[in-house]
Scaffold this motif. Structure first.
Motif, mmCIF file in Angstrom:
data_model
loop_
_atom_site.group_PDB
_atom_site.id
_atom_site.type_symbol
_atom_site.label_atom_id
_atom_site.label_comp_id
_atom_site.label_asym_id
_atom_site.label_seq_id
_atom_site.Cartn_x
_atom_site.Cartn_y
_atom_site.Cartn_z
ATOM 1 N N ASP A 12 0.804 -1.357 -0.019
ATOM 2 C CA ASP A 12 0.019 0.063 -0.072
ATOM 3 C C ASP A 12 0.753 1.242 0.037
ATOM 4 O O ASP A 12 0.475 2.268 -0.728
ATOM 5 C CB ASP A 12 -0.665 -0.184 1.305
ATOM 6 N N LYS A 13 1.702 1.322 0.851
ATOM 7 C CA LYS A 13 2.793 2.527 0.930
ATOM 8 C C LYS A 13 3.543 2.587 -0.461
ATOM 9 O O LYS A 13 3.841 3.828 -0.895
ATOM 10 C CB LYS A 13 3.638 2.350 1.885
ATOM 11 N N GLN A 14 3.873 1.560 -1.068
ATOM 12 C CA GLN A 14 4.450 1.676 -2.516
ATOM 13 C C GLN A 14 3.551 1.873 -3.679
ATOM 14 O O GLN A 14 3.989 2.194 -4.763
ATOM 15 C CB GLN A 14 5.119 0.345 -2.721
ATOM 16 N N GLU A 66 -0.603 -2.829 -5.892
ATOM 17 C CA GLU A 66 -2.253 -3.200 -6.014
ATOM 18 C C GLU A 66 -2.288 -4.562 -5.135
ATOM 19 O O GLU A 66 -1.440 -5.489 -5.865
ATOM 20 C CB GLU A 66 -2.856 -3.035 -7.295
ATOM 21 N N ALA A 67 -3.272 -4.803 -4.597
ATOM 22 C CA ALA A 67 -3.441 -6.101 -3.938
ATOM 23 C C ALA A 67 -4.734 -6.234 -3.953
ATOM 24 O O ALA A 67 -5.788 -5.596 -3.336
ATOM 25 C CB ALA A 67 -2.973 -6.094 -2.539
ATOM 26 N N PRO A 104 -12.441 4.548 -7.759
ATOM 27 C CA PRO A 104 -12.100 3.168 -7.092
ATOM 28 C C PRO A 104 -10.658 3.369 -6.297
ATOM 29 O O PRO A 104 -9.693 4.349 -7.013
ATOM 30 C CB PRO A 104 -11.809 2.013 -7.955
ATOM 31 N N ASP A 105 -10.189 2.775 -5.407
ATOM 32 C CA ASP A 105 -8.930 2.925 -4.814
ATOM 33 C C ASP A 105 -7.778 2.236 -5.804
ATOM 34 O O ASP A 105 -6.700 3.017 -5.762
ATOM 35 C CB ASP A 105 -8.800 1.598 -3.586
ATOM 36 N N GLN A 142 -4.783 4.789 -6.463
ATOM 37 C CA GLN A 142 -3.358 4.482 -6.315
ATOM 38 C C GLN A 142 -2.512 4.628 -7.528
ATOM 39 O O GLN A 142 -1.242 4.952 -7.462
ATOM 40 C CB GLN A 142 -3.144 2.632 -5.949
ATOM 41 N N ALA A 143 -3.169 4.554 -8.480
ATOM 42 C CA ALA A 143 -2.559 5.092 -9.906
ATOM 43 C C ALA A 143 -1.868 6.316 -10.240
ATOM 44 O O ALA A 143 -0.941 6.715 -10.433
ATOM 45 C CB ALA A 143 -3.316 4.398 -11.080
#
Length: 363
Positions: A175-177, A180-181, A352-353, A357-358
């Motif tokens: 998550d910090k990087q 995606e998971a 969306p998350d 993140q992108a």
């Protein structure tokens, strides 16, 4: 005709294959000393580990081959098991010839070699791993890619992980990087929503341990939970259809298990559906926005707008990430694959998350 692949001659170890028997209409093999003409080959099979690959090959050759004859070749086994120093130059030579390498068998070490083959291309790459867990201990193949983060890696996605098998510290690190998971339950609930993540990958490593034990029992760490075979085949087909993806691997078959034959058939089916996806590519990977329809979404509350693009050829969607002119190394990643549901969410001024993140990856 049947699955007309070239196969390694028994009793001979090769780096990129030499004596290559070919299956004919009568399901028998004829031997040939001819090396396949790589100008006609589109997919090349390589085994980092001969023992683990033999059973999967045997199962694969029994399937119907519905694709262009000569377009798929088996280049044999590495001389040394999972040796990256051999795998990297072989894969890079195939990349240079526009041939997609498919790795059969092997472990995390082979997945690491698959990744390192891109270092000669000198371009940031995206990697997807489908597996039930992820650990980053020293010496682990993935730890050498992720921790510390390899300079070649732009984005990493983990698909199908199970919370009870994956350390919280690893998920926090991802998550910090801004990686995606995707949890197993989430991906199974809406398997089509994994397609954009897979479509964004340059390489994909699929570990058979991500499947249920009843589906793939011959793996090192079988689990009662995981994907059904039909779901795994769908993920493989998504990978094959991605115009961006340039290598694929199926890892984790354990030939010491008495149930090797059943799991080898699982691996073979997954390989078949990857191949089917590959030969149904639409050719709409957007190196530019030509041929795409533009959709602009205005966020009224923040006075901000997002641009989405849709391919008329495949119906697939991308979201445009604004890239500063000084960051040219990010240009090939500026269009993020997304879904129609993502576009609908944006129309409701929600994101969306995965897309948030992108944005963060571009800093």
């Amino acid at each position: 005709s049947r699955f007309g692949l070239a196969r390694k001659d028994r009793g001979r170890q090769t780096g990129a294959g030499q004596a290559l028997p070919v299956q004919n209409r009568n399901s028998t093999f004829r031997r040939t000393q001819e090396i396949p003409d790589l100008k006609k080959v589109r997919i090349a099979l390589i085994a980092p580990d001969e023992k683990n690959a033999a059973a999967a090959r045997a199962a694969l050759y029994r399937y119907e081959f519905l694709f262009a004859q000569g377009a798929v070749a088996d280049l044999g086994n590495l001389r040394k098991k999972e040796e990256a120093s051999l795998l990297v130059p072989v894969m890079y030579e195939l990349f240079s010839g526009k041939v997609l390498p498919v790795l059969i068998g092997g472990s995390d070490a082979a997945a690491r070699g698959q990744f390192l083959a891109y270092q000669e291309a000198k371009a940031l790459v995206n990697m997807v791993a489908v597996r039930e867990d992820l650990h980053l201990q020293a010496g682990n193949g993935y730890s050498e890619i992720l921790y510390p983060r390899h300079s070649l890696l732009f984005h990493f996605a983990l698909i199908g992980y199970q919370m009870h098998q994956t350390p919280a510290a690893v998920l926090d690190f991802l998550d910090k990087q801004h990686f995606e998971a995707v949890r197993l339950g989430r991906s199974r609930q809406s398997i089509e929503e994994t397609e954009p993540t897979i479509r964004d990958a340059d390489l994909l490593a699929f570990h058979l341990s991500a499947l249920k034990q009843c589906e793939a029992p011959a793996v090192q760490s079988p689990s009662p939970s995981g994907y059904f075979l039909e779901e795994a085949c769908q993920l493989c087909r998504y990978a094959g259809m991605s115009d961006k993806l340039t290598s694929f691997g199926i890892f984790g078959l354990d030939v010491s298990s008495p149930q090797t034959g059943a799991t080898a058939q699982v691996a073979a089916q997954m390989l078949w559906y990857f191949t089917d996806g590959f030969f149904n590519r639409k050719g709409d990977y957007p190196v530019s926005t030509d041929g795409l329809t533009e959709y602009v979404v205005q966020f009224r509350q923040t006075n901000y707008q997002l641009t989405f693009w849709k391919s008329a050829r495949s119906g697939r969607w991308w979201m445009q990430i604004p890239v500063e002119s000084g960051k040219r190394k990010y240009q090939r990643h500026r269009l993020i694959p997304c879904s129609y549901q993502d576009y609908q969410s944006a129309c409701r001024e929600e994101l969306p998350d995965r897309l948030m993140q992108a944005f963060k990856r571009f800093g």
